[in-house]
Design a protein around this motif. Structure first.
Motif, PDB file in Angstrom:
ATOM      1  N   UNK A 102       0.853  -1.188   0.000  1.00  0.00           N
ATOM      2  CA  UNK A 102       0.000   0.000   0.000  1.00  0.00           C
ATOM      3  C   UNK A 102       0.887   1.236   0.000  1.00  0.00           C
ATOM      4  N   UNK A 103       0.537   2.238  -0.826  1.00  0.00           N
ATOM      5  CA  UNK A 103       1.219   3.526  -0.825  1.00  0.00           C
ATOM      6  C   UNK A 103       0.484   4.462   0.128  1.00  0.00           C
ATOM      7  N   UNK A 104       1.200   4.979   1.137  1.00  0.00           N
ATOM      8  CA  UNK A 104       0.605   5.885   2.106  1.00  0.00           C
ATOM      9  C   UNK A 104       0.855   7.323   1.668  1.00  0.00           C
ATOM     10  N   UNK A 105      -0.190   8.129   1.481  1.00  0.00           N
ATOM     11  CA  UNK A 105      -0.006   9.495   0.980  1.00  0.00           C
ATOM     12  C   UNK A 105       0.649  10.397   2.018  1.00  0.00           C
ATOM     13  N   UNK A 106       1.431  11.339   1.531  1.00  0.00           N
ATOM     14  CA  UNK A 106       2.042  12.332   2.418  1.00  0.00           C
ATOM     15  C   UNK A 106       1.035  13.422   2.739  1.00  0.00           C
ATOM     16  N   UNK A 107       1.184  14.021   3.917  1.00  0.00           N
ATOM     17  CA  UNK A 107       0.320  15.123   4.298  1.00  0.00           C
ATOM     18  C   UNK A 107      -1.014  14.696   4.871  1.00  0.00           C
ATOM     19  N   UNK A 108      -1.164  13.432   5.236  1.00  0.00           N
ATOM     20  CA  UNK A 108      -2.418  12.924   5.788  1.00  0.00           C
ATOM     21  C   UNK A 108      -2.157  12.274   7.151  1.00  0.00           C
ATOM     22  N   UNK A 109      -3.202  12.219   7.958  1.00  0.00           N
ATOM     23  CA  UNK A 109      -3.164  11.449   9.199  1.00  0.00           C
ATOM     24  C   UNK A 109      -3.649  10.044   8.868  1.00  0.00           C
ATOM     25  N   UNK A 110      -2.817   9.038   9.141  1.00  0.00           N
ATOM     26  CA  UNK A 110      -3.086   7.671   8.677  1.00  0.00           C
ATOM     27  C   UNK A 110      -3.135   6.731   9.877  1.00  0.00           C
ATOM     28  N   UNK A 111      -4.180   5.916   9.940  1.00  0.00           N
ATOM     29  CA  UNK A 111      -4.338   4.965  11.046  1.00  0.00           C
ATOM     30  C   UNK A 111      -4.682   3.583  10.503  1.00  0.00           C
ATOM     31  N   UNK A 112      -4.236   2.565  11.240  1.00  0.00           N
ATOM     32  CA  UNK A 112      -4.465   1.164  10.891  1.00  0.00           C
ATOM     33  C   UNK A 112      -5.387   0.521  11.917  1.00  0.00           C
ATOM     34  N   UNK A 191      -8.009 -13.440  10.338  1.00  0.00           N
ATOM     35  CA  UNK A 191      -7.823 -11.986  10.231  1.00  0.00           C
ATOM     36  C   UNK A 191      -9.022 -11.404   9.485  1.00  0.00           C
ATOM     37  N   UNK A 192      -9.508 -10.232   9.933  1.00  0.00           N
ATOM     38  CA  UNK A 192     -10.664  -9.625   9.281  1.00  0.00           C
ATOM     39  C   UNK A 192     -10.652  -8.106   9.477  1.00  0.00           C
ATOM     40  N   UNK A 193     -11.444  -7.414   8.631  1.00  0.00           N
ATOM     41  CA  UNK A 193     -11.656  -5.962   8.721  1.00  0.00           C
ATOM     42  C   UNK A 193     -10.344  -5.184   8.818  1.00  0.00           C
ATOM     43  N   UNK A 194      -9.429  -5.490   7.902  1.00  0.00           N
ATOM     44  CA  UNK A 194      -8.161  -4.770   7.849  1.00  0.00           C
ATOM     45  C   UNK A 194      -8.414  -3.433   7.152  1.00  0.00           C
ATOM     46  N   UNK A 195      -8.031  -2.346   7.786  1.00  0.00           N
ATOM     47  CA  UNK A 195      -8.367  -1.029   7.266  1.00  0.00           C
ATOM     48  C   UNK A 195      -7.240  -0.044   7.555  1.00  0.00           C
ATOM     49  N   UNK A 196      -6.856   0.715   6.513  1.00  0.00           N
ATOM     50  CA  UNK A 196      -5.938   1.849   6.679  1.00  0.00           C
ATOM     51  C   UNK A 196      -6.654   3.074   6.124  1.00  0.00           C
ATOM     52  N   UNK A 197      -6.910   4.036   6.984  1.00  0.00           N
ATOM     53  CA  UNK A 197      -7.681   5.215   6.606  1.00  0.00           C
ATOM     54  C   UNK A 197      -6.777   6.436   6.641  1.00  0.00           C
ATOM     55  N   UNK A 198      -6.816   7.210   5.546  1.00  0.00           N
ATOM     56  CA  UNK A 198      -6.059   8.465   5.457  1.00  0.00           C
ATOM     57  C   UNK A 198      -7.043   9.627   5.509  1.00  0.00           C
ATOM     58  N   UNK A 199      -6.783  10.569   6.415  1.00  0.00           N
ATOM     59  CA  UNK A 199      -7.644  11.744   6.574  1.00  0.00           C
ATOM     60  C   UNK A 199      -6.786  13.003   6.470  1.00  0.00           C
ATOM     61  N   UNK A 200      -7.323  14.075   5.876  1.00  0.00           N
ATOM     62  CA  UNK A 200      -6.559  15.315   5.807  1.00  0.00           C
ATOM     63  C   UNK A 200      -6.130  15.774   7.195  1.00  0.00           C
ATOM     64  N   UNK A 201      -4.877  16.164   7.322  1.00  0.00           N
ATOM     65  CA  UNK A 201      -4.371  16.643   8.609  1.00  0.00           C
ATOM     66  C   UNK A 201      -4.981  18.003   8.914  1.00  0.00           C
ATOM     67  N   UNK A 202      -5.682  18.148  10.026  1.00  0.00           N
ATOM     68  CA  UNK A 202      -6.296  19.446  10.317  1.00  0.00           C
ATOM     69  C   UNK A 202      -5.224  20.489  10.586  1.00  0.00           C
ATOM     70  N   UNK A 203      -5.442  21.735  10.141  1.00  0.00           N
ATOM     71  CA  UNK A 203      -4.456  22.778  10.389  1.00  0.00           C
ATOM     72  C   UNK A 203      -4.344  23.098  11.873  1.00  0.00           C
TER      73      UNK A 203
END
Length: 524
Positions: A102-112, A191-203
Motif C-alpha cells: 500500500x502507498x501511504x499518501x504524504x500530508x495525511x493522518x493515517x491509522x491502521x 484476520x478480518x476488517x483490515x483497514x488503513x484510513x487516510x484523513x486530511x491533517x487538520x491545520x
C-alpha cells in the motif's frame, strides 16, 4: 505405580494431540465488527480488507491461507482470512503469510485497524508463532503483535487507530502470518476488517487573544474578460447523470460524493482501492468519461480547465511517451470517429490534493470533437486512479467593430454642362494589379488539366482575362456614288491612271465607230 500413571499421562497427551479440533471449530464465536466508518474527506487504502470477495488478487499469499466462511456467517462479516495450518491436518514446519502493498499518501493522518482471532489445538510448549507486522523500504519492520506471540483465545481481538504517520509518503507491506515448527501444537489465526484510513491533517489552530468583530467578507467570483463566456461543456461539476458518456470497461467510472472540489459530486476514474464493490486489477483496463462538443467558428480563442485529484501506487511520471502501455491519467481530444485529434494531458501523479490545469483549445475552433478523460491501469496489481471536477471551457469572441461617424458632405454648385468627348473603344487589357480570384475546377475541367480525382483550385489572375470581342457588324447598304466621288476617294496616282484608262477607252470606241461608218459609205 509411578510408571503406570506416567503411561496413562502419555496416552492422554497423545490422544489430545491427534484429535482434530472439531469441537473448537463448531463453537459459535462473536463475529468481528464491520469496517470503521469513513469521515468526510477520508478514504480507505486497503483493498478487500473485509474479504467480502476472493482473497486474490488484492492480497498476496504464501503457504496455507484460505477464505474462511465456516463460523463467520453474519451480514457484518461473511468471511475472514485464515492463515496457518488446518487443525485437522498434519503438523509440519511451515510459514504462512497474507500480505498487501500500500502507498501511504504524504500530508495525511493515517491509522491502521484490524481484528484477529489467534488459535492452536494443544497447549504445550513449542516454537509456533502468530505475527503481524509492517515492512517498509530499507528493511524497516514494525511489529503489530508482541514478539513470540502465540495465543488460543475465545474471541476476536481488535487493534484500532494504530498510527502510521511515520510511514507517510512511502510504500509499505502489511503482513499477517503464522509459523508452525512441525512439532507440538498446530497453530493458525483468522484476520478480518483490515483497514488503513487516510484523513486530511487538520491545520494547527492558534488561539487569538483578542476577538474583533468585523463585517463578514463578501466573496465574489473572478469576472471573465470582456467578450468571454463559459460555454460548450455541460454538467461540468457532475451534479447529475446527464451529458457525460461513461466508458464500458472492467474499471467502471462512477460519480462519488468524496472527495469533491465543487458542488456535491465528482467523477472517479481508475481503480480506487476503497471502491465498493472492489474493482478487479488483473487485466489492463480503461476507465473513462466523454462528452461531444464544438467551439463556435465565430470564436477568437478558447481554453479548457479542470480540477483533478490524482492517486497512484506506481512511481510518479510528469511525462509519459505516446504508445507506452503503463498506468496513466490523461485528457484527450477525439474526432467523431474516435481517432485522436490531440493529447492535452498525460501523466501519472500522486498529488493527494485538488489541482487545476488549463490548456489552450484555440487551434480546435469550429471542429466537432469529443472531450475524453481516462485513467489506464496496466494490470500489474499497482493501482492508479483519479477524481475529476469542475470542467469548464472558456470561449472568447473578438469585439464587434463600431463604425466611425463621419461629417455630412458639403453641398456644391451643380457642374457646368460640357460636351462629352467621344471615346474610341480599344482592346486594352485590365491592369496587372487586380487581385486574383479562385476559379474552382469542375470534374471535367480537372480531367482536362490533369487533376482528375480531385485537386487544388486553379488561381486565375484577373489581369489575364480579356474583354469579349464585339461582333462584326453587318454591312450597311450604301447610296450610289458618282464616278467623280469615286475618284475623290482614290489616291492621286491611282486617279490619274484611272482617267487615262477611261480616255483610252473612249478613243478606241470612237475609232471603231468611225470605221463602221466609213465601211458603210464605201459599200453604198
Amino acid at each position: 505405580m509411578r510408571q503406570f500413571w506416567a503411561s496413562v499421562a502419555l496416552i492422554l497427551l497423545t490422544v489430545l494431540w491427534i484429535l482434530p479440533a472439531a469441537p473448537l471449530e463448531a463453537a459459535t464465536f462473536a463475529a468481528p465488527a464491520s469496517y470503521p466508518p469513513l469521515q468526510p474527506g477520508c478514504f480507505e487504502l486497503v483493498v478487500n480488507g473485509n474479504f467480502a470477495s476472493a482473497i486474490s488478487p488484492a492480497w498476496s499469499t504464501q503457504g496455507w491461507v484460505i477464505r474462511d466462511t465456516s463460523v463467520w456467517a453474519t451480514p457484518a462479516s461473511p468471511a475472514s482470512a485464515r492463515v496457518g495450518l488446518q487443525a485437522a491436518g498434519p503438523n509440519q514446519n511451515n510459514t504462512s503469510t497474507l500480505s498487501q502493498s500500500i502507498v501511504l499518501p504524504a500530508g495525511y493522518t493515517i491509522t491502521l485497524s484490524f481484528q484477529y482471532f489467534p488459535r492452536f489445538n494443544i497447549d504445550i510448549p513449542d516454537n509456533d508463532e502468530q505475527f503481524a507486522e509492517i515492512q517498509a523500504a530499507g528493511g524497516r519492520r514494525e511489529p503489530l503483535l508482541p514478539a513470540r506471540y502465540k495465543q488460543n483465545l475465545g474471541n476476536w481481538q481488535t487493534v484500532s487507530g494504530y498510527p502510521l504517520d511515520s510511514f507517510a509518503g512511502q510504500q509499505i507491506t502489511l503482513v499477517f502470518g503464522v509459523f508452525n515448527d512441525g512439532v507440538g501444537s498446530i497453530t493458525w489465526m483468522n484476520v478480518d476488517n483490515v483497514s488503513i484510513i487516510a484523513c486530511p491533517t487538520p491545520p494547527t489552530v492558534t488561539p487569538t487573544p483578542t476577538i474583533t468583530v468585523s463585517p463578514t467578507p463578501t466573496f465574489t467570483a473572478t469576472p471573465l474578460p470582456a467578450g468571454c463566456v463559459t460555454d460548450g461543456i455541460l454538467n461540468g461539476s457532475f451534479e447529475d447523470n446527464s451529458f457525460w458518456i461513461l466508458g464500458d470497461a472492467p474499471a467502471l467510472p462512477a460519480f462519488v460524493g468524496s472527495p469533491v472540489y465543487d458542488g456535491l459530486r465528482s467523477a472517479r476514474l481508475g481503480i480506487d482501492p476503497s471502491a465498493v464493490p472492489v474493482i478487479p486489477d488483473h487485466h489492463p483496463s480503461y476507465s473513462s468519461i466523454r462528452q461531444p462538443f464544438q467551439i463556435s467558428p465565430m470564436a477568437g480563442s478558447a481554453s479548457l480547465s479542470w480540477w483533478h485529484f490524482d492517486r497512484t501506487e506506481e512511481g510518479v511520471l510528469e511525462s509519459i511517451p505516446s504508445g507506452l502501455a503503463i498506468d496513466r491519467q490523461e485528457v484527450i481530444l477525439l474526432n467523431l470517429d474516435n481517432s485522436t485529434a490531440g493529447v492535452l494531458y498525460r501523466k501519472r501523479l500522486n498529488t493527494n490534493a485538488w489541482r487545476q490545469d488549463t490548456v489552450d483549445l484555440t487551434g480546435f475552433i469550429g471542429r466537432p470533437l469529443v472531450l475524453y478523460f481516462n485513467t489506464f491501469n496496466d494490470g500489474n496489481a499497482l493501482r492508479t486512479w483519479q477524481f475529476i471536477d469542475k470542467v469548464v471551457m472558456t470561449v472568447c469572441y473578438p469585439p464587434t467593430a463600431t463604425p466611425t461617424p463621419t461629417s455630412p458632405p458639403t453641398p456644391t454648385s451643380p457642374p457646368t454642362d460640357t460636351p462629352t468627348p467621344t471615346s474610341t473603344p480599344t482592346d486594352t487589357p485590365l491592369p496587372a494589379e487586380v487581385v486574383p480570384f479562385l476559379a474552382p475546377l469542375g470534374d471535367e475541367m480537372q480531367q482536362a488539366n490533369g487533376l482528375a480525382g480531385g485537386g487544388e483550385p486553379t488561381v486565375i489572375a484577373l489581369a489575364e482575362q480579356r474583354l469579349p470581342e464585339a461582333a462584326t457588324p453587318a454591312p450597311t447598304p450604301t447610296q450610289p456614288q458618282t464616278w467623280l466621288a469615286f475618284l475623290n476617294d482614290q489616291p492621286l496616282t491611282d486617279a490619274l491612271a484611272t482617267i487615262g484608262v477611261l480616255i483610252g477607252g473612249l478613243a478606241l470606241i470612237g475609232m471603231l465607230t468611225w470605221l463602221i461608218i466609213w465601211n458603210r459609205q464605201r459599200r453604198g
